[in-house]
Design a protein around this motif. Structure first.
Motif, PDB file in Angstrom:
ATOM      1  N   TRP A   9      33.702  83.613  17.576  1.00 56.17           N
ATOM      2  CA  TRP A   9      32.442  84.013  18.767  1.00 56.17           C
ATOM      3  C   TRP A   9      31.089  84.278  16.422  1.00 56.17           C
ATOM      4  CZ3 TRP A   9      31.050  85.720  22.963  1.00 56.17           C
ATOM      5  CH2 TRP A   9      31.911  85.984  24.252  1.00 56.17           C
ATOM      6  N   VAL A  10      30.230  83.839  17.295  1.00 55.41           N
ATOM      7  CA  VAL A  10      28.866  84.523  16.128  1.00 55.41           C
ATOM      8  C   VAL A  10      27.935  85.014  16.949  1.00 55.41           C
ATOM      9  CG1 VAL A  10      30.138  81.599  15.098  1.00 55.41           C
ATOM     10  CG2 VAL A  10      28.167  81.772  16.927  1.00 55.41           C
ATOM     11  N   SER A  11      27.039  84.884  15.713  1.00 52.92           N
ATOM     12  CA  SER A  11      25.543  85.659  16.222  1.00 52.92           C
ATOM     13  C   SER A  11      25.066  85.227  17.650  1.00 52.92           C
ATOM     14  CB  SER A  11      24.711  86.315  15.462  1.00 52.92           C
ATOM     15  OG  SER A  11      24.076  84.827  14.711  1.00 52.92           O
ATOM     16  N   SER A  12      24.544  84.499  17.251  1.00 54.38           N
ATOM     17  CA  SER A  12      24.151  83.315  18.755  1.00 54.38           C
ATOM     18  C   SER A  12      25.138  83.523  20.047  1.00 54.38           C
ATOM     19  CB  SER A  12      23.617  81.926  17.574  1.00 54.38           C
ATOM     20  OG  SER A  12      24.755  81.584  17.750  1.00 54.38           O
ATOM     21  N   ASP A  13      25.553  83.720  19.882  1.00 57.49           N
ATOM     22  CA  ASP A  13      26.600  83.481  21.113  1.00 57.49           C
ATOM     23  C   ASP A  13      25.571  84.819  22.101  1.00 57.49           C
ATOM     24  OD1 ASP A  13      28.351  81.446  20.965  1.00 57.49           O
ATOM     25  OD2 ASP A  13      29.619  82.489  19.851  1.00 57.49           O
ATOM     26  N   PHE A  14      26.694  84.588  23.106  1.00 58.14           N
ATOM     27  CA  PHE A  14      26.223  85.598  24.729  1.00 58.14           C
ATOM     28  C   PHE A  14      27.530  85.982  25.249  1.00 58.14           C
ATOM     29  CE2 PHE A  14      22.366  82.983  24.339  1.00 58.14           C
ATOM     30  CZ  PHE A  14      20.972  84.213  24.151  1.00 58.14           C
ATOM     31  N   SER A  93      27.516  93.688  19.507  1.00 54.96           N
ATOM     32  CA  SER A  93      27.700  92.765  18.665  1.00 54.96           C
ATOM     33  C   SER A  93      28.949  91.595  19.141  1.00 54.96           C
ATOM     34  CB  SER A  93      27.189  92.501  17.289  1.00 54.96           C
ATOM     35  OG  SER A  93      28.853  93.251  16.485  1.00 54.96           O
ATOM     36  N   TYR A  94      28.776  90.311  18.685  1.00 54.29           N
ATOM     37  CA  TYR A  94      30.182  89.395  18.504  1.00 54.29           C
ATOM     38  C   TYR A  94      30.757  89.950  17.328  1.00 54.29           C
ATOM     39  CZ  TYR A  94      27.899  87.972  13.730  1.00 54.29           C
ATOM     40  OH  TYR A  94      28.096  88.540  12.321  1.00 54.29           O
TER      41      TYR A  94
END
Length: 131
Positions: A9-14, A93-94
């Motif tokens: 998971w990264v911060s740009s994932d939904f 969050s991620y």
């Protein structure tokens, strides 16, 4: 059946309903492994979410509570502490997604290896040779 977790998971994932369904499915798989070793109460598992049905804070408290219960026999190295006090409008969050998936994966790897090592009652696993 175990569904491969998303561990990157990264911060740009939904995060969406399919992710929660996967986590809960994998929770049930791990619970089945844990039951080989100790009795645990039935877990409340929800895997039928869709775009129209996604509860969040209540689900997260239940999911993290289930994971916390499953780790009582053994806490694998690398375990990240569960958050057990989710409230409406808490930010997710991620990092939270990583924790949910990683903790389950750690339990799965531990118990899968141990269940495979448990001999099946009545099986003869010795050096029997045909004469």
């Amino acid at each position: 059946m175990w569904i491969a977790p998303k561990l990157d998971w990264v911060s740009s994932d939904f995060y969406n309903f399919e992710d929660l369904n996967r986590v809960e499915n994998n929770t049930e798989v791990v619970a089945d492994f844990v039951r080989y070793f100790i009795a645990i109460p039935p877990l409340n598992i929800v895997t039928n979410r869709d775009m129209q049905y996604v509860e969040f804070a209540d689900s997260l408290n239940r999911i993290e509570g289930n994971q916390n219960l499953l780790r009582q026999r053994v806490t694998p190295v690398g375990w990240l502490p569960n958050k057990l006090d989710w409230k409406a409008n808490d930010a997710f969050s991620y990092i939270d997604a990583q924790r949910l998936e990683r903790n389950l994966n750690l339990l799965y790897l531990h118990y899968r290896g141990n269940v495979e090592a448990v001999p099946i009652c009545g099986a003869h696993i010795v050096g029997e040779e045909v004469i």
